[in-house]
Each structure stands twice: as C-alpha cells, then as structure tokens.
Write a protein that holds these residues in place. Structure first.
Motif, mmCIF file in Angstrom:
data_model
loop_
_atom_site.group_PDB
_atom_site.id
_atom_site.type_symbol
_atom_site.label_atom_id
_atom_site.label_comp_id
_atom_site.label_asym_id
_atom_site.label_seq_id
_atom_site.Cartn_x
_atom_site.Cartn_y
_atom_site.Cartn_z
ATOM 1 N N LEU A 22 28.403 -6.488 -5.200
ATOM 2 C CA LEU A 22 28.704 -7.581 -4.277
ATOM 3 C C LEU A 22 30.193 -7.877 -4.225
ATOM 4 O O LEU A 22 30.710 -8.235 -3.172
ATOM 5 N N ALA A 23 30.880 -7.733 -5.354
ATOM 6 C CA ALA A 23 32.315 -7.989 -5.371
ATOM 7 C C ALA A 23 33.086 -6.929 -4.566
ATOM 8 O O ALA A 23 34.103 -7.226 -3.952
ATOM 9 N N LYS A 24 32.615 -5.693 -4.581
ATOM 10 C CA LYS A 24 33.263 -4.628 -3.820
ATOM 11 C C LYS A 24 33.065 -4.794 -2.315
ATOM 12 O O LYS A 24 33.882 -4.362 -1.524
ATOM 13 N N GLY A 25 31.980 -5.448 -1.931
ATOM 14 C CA GLY A 25 31.690 -5.647 -0.519
ATOM 15 C C GLY A 25 32.552 -6.707 0.131
ATOM 16 O O GLY A 25 32.630 -6.784 1.345
#
Length: 96
Positions: A92-95
């Motif tokens: 989710l952080a990479k998105g």
C-alpha cells in the motif's frame, strides 16, 4: 476453557511478531505494531490449530508438551500474521 494456554499463545505471538519484525526489516511495523499483529496471530493461530485437533497434549492439560505446543503455535501464528500485515503495508505504501 482454560485461559493459561491462551495467555501463553498471546505472549508468544507478541514475541514471534517482534522477532519476525527484527529479522525482516522491510516488514517491520515498529514494536507496538509488531506486538499487536503478533498477539492477534498468536491467538488466532493457537485457536485454529486447536480446532483442527493439532495439539501437543491433551486438551486442558498443563504438561510440558502442551505448554511448548502453545508457545510454538502462538509464536508461529504471530510471526505469520505480522509478516502478512507488513507485506500489505509495504504494498500500500508503494502505491501512493
């Protein structure tokens, strides 16, 4: 229902979650996050194995085999849930 095996599973789940967080730095959620995910995993893992009939000793007994079984199932369950939550958090952080 006896509460001591559950307490052992929750404590060993917290330890398993923190150990997994220290070993897998990319999945680390911090001490509090690792502990919470580990406690959830320890409780769920121990109860799931109990429902499947995979227990080290007779149900409700407090011999060394059942205590070690509770520690193992709680620790593994806590580590697995913490790792899953860590992977979801990193994806989710990479998105963003």
């Amino acid at each position: 229902m006896q509460f001591l095996p559950l307490i052992i599973q929750l404590v060993s789940g917290a330890a398993g979650g923190n150990l997994t967080g220290k070993l897998a730095k990319k999945l680390d959620l911090g001490v509090l996050g690792n502990s919470i995910a580990g406690i959830l995993g320890g409780g769920l893992g121990g109860q799931l194995l109990g429902m499947l009939g995979i227990e080290a000793g007779p149900a409700g007994s407090l011999d060394i085999a059942s205590i070690l079984g509770s520690v193992a199932s709680g620790g593994v369950g806590g580590g697995v849930v913490m790792a899953v939550v860590g992977v979801i958090k990193s994806v989710l952080a990479k998105g963003k």
